[in-house]
Design a protein around this motif. Structure first.
Motif, mmCIF file in Angstrom:
data_model
loop_
_atom_site.group_PDB
_atom_site.id
_atom_site.type_symbol
_atom_site.label_atom_id
_atom_site.label_comp_id
_atom_site.label_asym_id
_atom_site.label_seq_id
_atom_site.Cartn_x
_atom_site.Cartn_y
_atom_site.Cartn_z
ATOM 1 N N GLY A 12 0.818 -1.201 0.000
ATOM 2 C CA GLY A 12 0.000 0.000 0.000
ATOM 3 C C GLY A 12 0.851 1.249 0.000
ATOM 4 N N ARG A 13 0.247 2.348 0.382
ATOM 5 C CA ARG A 13 0.942 3.629 0.384
ATOM 6 C C ARG A 13 1.996 3.673 1.477
ATOM 7 N NH1 ARG A 13 -1.903 8.034 -2.248
ATOM 8 N NH2 ARG A 13 -0.515 9.379 -1.084
ATOM 9 N N THR A 15 3.262 6.725 2.542
ATOM 10 C CA THR A 15 2.857 7.857 3.376
ATOM 11 C C THR A 15 1.341 7.926 3.419
ATOM 12 O OG1 THR A 15 2.903 9.352 1.484
ATOM 13 C CG2 THR A 15 4.912 9.192 2.792
ATOM 14 N N ALA A 16 0.852 8.544 4.435
ATOM 15 C CA ALA A 16 -0.598 8.673 4.578
ATOM 16 C C ALA A 16 -1.146 9.608 3.505
ATOM 17 C CB ALA A 16 -0.942 9.205 5.960
ATOM 18 N N LYS A 17 -2.326 9.303 3.019
ATOM 19 C CA LYS A 17 -2.933 10.119 1.985
ATOM 20 C C LYS A 17 -3.304 11.484 2.556
ATOM 21 C CE LYS A 17 -6.245 9.722 -1.704
ATOM 22 N NZ LYS A 17 -7.250 8.896 -2.341
ATOM 23 N N THR A 19 -1.048 14.090 2.994
ATOM 24 C CA THR A 19 -0.009 14.710 3.820
ATOM 25 C C THR A 19 0.591 15.940 3.161
ATOM 26 O OG1 THR A 19 1.635 13.227 2.869
ATOM 27 C CG2 THR A 19 0.628 12.551 4.945
#
Length: 93
Positions: A12-13, A15-17, A19
């Motif tokens: 998955g990602r 970094t957090a979506k 940011t």
């Protein structure tokens, strides 16, 4: 001795979506390229191919010993011609 178990990481990602700051705008990149300077003059590719060919011919003639005895100086001159051809190739647009 027991083997350690591998740690599984979910895909998955990274970094957090969300940011990125709200007012973020990427900087525009400017460059001086083909549009401003125009194409190369005709003498640039002619000089490039002439120097490459002259260097190659000098090395071949030196290797075969047709005109003069084989010499390291003549070999370096041929390599110098080839290097000059490569340098002129970097100026071609």
């Amino acid at each position: 001795m027991p083997r350690p178990t591998k740690r599984r990481v979910p895909a998955g990602r990274v970094t957090a979506k969300g940011t990125r700051p709200e007012n973020y705008t990427p900087e525009r990149q400017t460059h001086t390229g083909f549009d401003e300077r125009g194409p190369s003059p005709i003498w640039v590719p002619i000089t490039m191919f002439s120097l490459l060919g002259l260097g190659t011919a000098t090395i071949i003639v030196n290797y075969m010993g047709i005109i003069w005895d084989t010499s390291n100086v003549v070999l370096l001159v041929g390599l110098g011609f080839i290097l000059a051809g490569i340098v002129s190739a970097t100026q071609y647009r």
